[in-house]
Design an enzyme around this catalytic site. Structure first.
Site, PDB file in Angstrom:
ATOM      1  N   HIS A   1       0.827  -1.207   0.000  1.00 26.54           N
ATOM      2  CA  HIS A   1       0.000   0.000   0.000  1.00 26.54           C
ATOM      3  C   HIS A   1       0.870   1.270   0.000  1.00 26.54           C
ATOM      4  O   HIS A   1       0.865   2.052  -0.941  1.00 26.54           O
ATOM      5  CB  HIS A   1      -0.903   0.039   1.243  1.00 26.54           C
ATOM      6  CG  HIS A   1      -1.791  -1.154   1.402  1.00 26.54           C
ATOM      7  ND1 HIS A   1      -2.843  -1.431   0.549  1.00 26.54           N
ATOM      8  CD2 HIS A   1      -1.796  -2.144   2.333  1.00 26.54           C
ATOM      9  CE1 HIS A   1      -3.460  -2.526   0.959  1.00 26.54           C
ATOM     10  NE2 HIS A   1      -2.850  -2.982   2.026  1.00 26.54           N
TER      11      HIS A   1
HETATM   12  O1  RIB Z   1      -5.171   0.022   4.499  1.00 26.01           O
HETATM   13  C1  RIB Z   1      -3.778   0.067   4.395  1.00 26.01           C
HETATM   14  C2  RIB Z   1      -3.215   1.213   5.164  1.00 26.01           C
HETATM   15  O2  RIB Z   1      -3.530   1.075   6.542  1.00 26.01           O
HETATM   16  C3  RIB Z   1      -1.679   1.262   5.098  1.00 26.01           C
HETATM   17  O3  RIB Z   1      -1.256   2.587   5.188  1.00 26.01           O
HETATM   18  C4  RIB Z   1      -1.269   0.499   6.316  1.00 26.01           C
HETATM   19  O4  RIB Z   1       0.015   0.900   6.806  1.00 26.01           O
HETATM   20  C5  RIB Z   1      -2.332   0.902   7.295  1.00 26.01           C
HETATM   21  O5  RIB Z   1      -1.950   2.151   7.868  1.00 26.01           O
END
Ligand code: RIB
Ligand code: CA
Length: 318
Positions: A250
Site C-alpha cells: 500500500h
Molecule cells: O489500508 C492500508 C493502510 O492502513 C496502510 O497505510 C497500512 O500501513 C495501514 O496504515
C-alpha cells in the site's frame, strides 16, 4: 532533475517502513524536509520510535522527525497490530533508536515549513490516518493550500475495504480527518485499495530485494516476508478464485508515484467520506461523473504498474 521537496506523514507499520526506506534511499530524487508521525497501526510512541529506527538503519539522521497527534480527531484509536505485529515492525526487534524526534510537534513543523517555502513546491505524502493533515488544514487552511500536492494512501472503490467490508483502514481510523482533507481545496492524489491491490510483494520480490544485502534491503525483505506470512484470511484479496500472490504494498505506492508518476494512471473524481454510519464508517464514495459529482476534489489512481514499483525498490535499496 531537481530533487522533489517532500514531507512524509506516516504510521509505521510494516508497509510504511518500506515506504520510508524507499524515500530515504532515493536521496538524489527526494529532498526529504521531514517525517511526521501519527497514531495508527500502533500507538504514537511506537510509530515515532519506528520511524526513528528506520531512519537510523537507512543512515538518514539528517532528516528531522516530528511526532503528531496521539489519537484521531474524535474517535477512539484503533490499532492494526494483527497486520503489523505488536511493535509495528512485524517481528523486527524494535530497539530504541540512537536519535529521537525533534521537540517541535508535527503540525507546527508542517505549518512552519510550508509557510516558509515558495508556494506549490512541497509535496506531502500521507500513508496513515489523516489526523495531522486535518489539524494542519483546520489551523492554517491557506497554508495547506500552498502545498503542491497531497499524495495519500486511503480509501477503496472497486475493492470494497480491508478493515471492514466497506472501508479502508486509514480512512476508517479517522473518517472526520479524511472528510476535512478531501474538502480542503488541496490538490489530492488518492491511492486506494483499487491501486495498491495491484502491487503485491511476492516471494520472488522478497528474494530479489534480500539479494541486495544492504541494511535497507534486509529490513524491507523482513517486512514483506512478515506480511506474506500472515494468515490467508487476513490477506487482502477480493477474488476468492485468485489467491493473493503476496501482501499488497500500500504505502510504497505513494513514494513510487513521486519517483515515477508515469507508472500510474489517474482519473479526476469526487471523493466523499461516510462519517455518520456505523456499518459503513469510513467508506469512500468515489464519483467519476462530473454531472453527478458537481465539483471534483481529487485524482483517483485506478491503474498501477507493479514491475515499476519493484524496479524502484531494487534501485534505491541497493
Ligand atoms: O489500508 C492500508 C493502510 O492502513 C496502510 O497505510 C497500512 O500501513 C495501514 O496504515
Ligand atoms: Ca500506513
Amino acid at each position: 532533475m531537481n530533487p522533489i521537496p517532500l514531507i512524509l506523514d506516516c504510521d509505521p507499520g510494516v508497509d510504511d517502513a518500506v515506504a520510508l526506506a524507499l524515500a530515504f534511499g532515493a536521496r538524489e530524487r527526494l529532498e526529504l524536509l521531514g517525517i511526521t508521525t501519527t497514531a495508527g497501526n500502533v500507538d504514537l510512541a511506537k510509530t515515532t520510535r519506528n520511524a526513528c529506527l528506520i531512519r537510523q538503519i537507512m543512515g538518514r539522521e539528517d532528516v528531522p522527525i516530528h511526532a503528531g497527534l496521539a489519537k484521531p480527531l474524535s474517535r477512539d484509536p484503533i490499532i492494526a497490530d494483527d497486520f503489523h505485529g505488536p511493535e509495528g515492525l512485524g517481528d523486527y526487534p524494535a530497539s530504541p533508536p540512537s536519535l529521537g524526534p525533534q521537540s517541535t510537534d508535527a503540525v507546527s513543523f508542517l505549518i512552519q515549513t510550508i509557510e516558509t517555502a515558495p508556494a506549490n513546491t512541497i509535496s506531502l505524502a500521507v500513508t496513515g490516518p489523516l489526523t495531522n493533515i486535518a489539524c494542519l488544514i483546520q489551523q492554517a487552511p491557506a497554508t495547506a493550500r500552498r502545498l503542491r500536492q497531497i499524495v495519500l494512501m486511503g480509501g477503496a472503490r472497486r475493492e470494497g475495504g480491508n478493515i471492514t467490508a466497506s472501508a479502508e483502514y486509514n480512512i476508517y481510523a479517522d473518517p472526520e480527518a479524511a472528510d476535512i482533507t478531501f474538502n480542503s481545496g488541496c490538490n489530492i492524489v488518492a491511492f486506494g485499495l483499487d491501486a495498491t491491490h495491484q502491487v503485491r510483494g511476492t516471494p520472488a520480490w522478497v528474494e530479489a530485494i534480500a539479494r541486495l544485502d544492504t541494511p535497507g534491503a534486509k529490513l524491507v525483505a523482513e517486512m514483506l516476508a512478515f506480511s506474506n506470512a500472515l494468515p490467508a484470511n487476513l490477506m487482502d484479496t477480493s477474488d476468492p478464485d485468485q489467491p493473493a500472490t503476496g501482501a499488497p504494498l500500500h504505502d510504497p505506492c505513494v513514494i513510487a508515484y513521486l519517483l515515477a508518476p508515469e507508472a500510474f494512471s489517474l482519473r479526476p473524481c469526487r471523493i466523499e467520506v461516510e462519517t455518520t454510519s456505523t456499518l459503513t464508517r469510513g467508506h469512500t464514495a468515489v464519483e467519476f461523473r462530473k454531472a453527478v459529482a458537481g465539483e471534483f476534489n481529487a485524482n483517483w489512481v485506478w491503474k498501477a504498474n507493479p514491475e515499476a514499483v519493484l524496479s524502484l525498490l531494487l534501485r534505491y535499496l541497493a
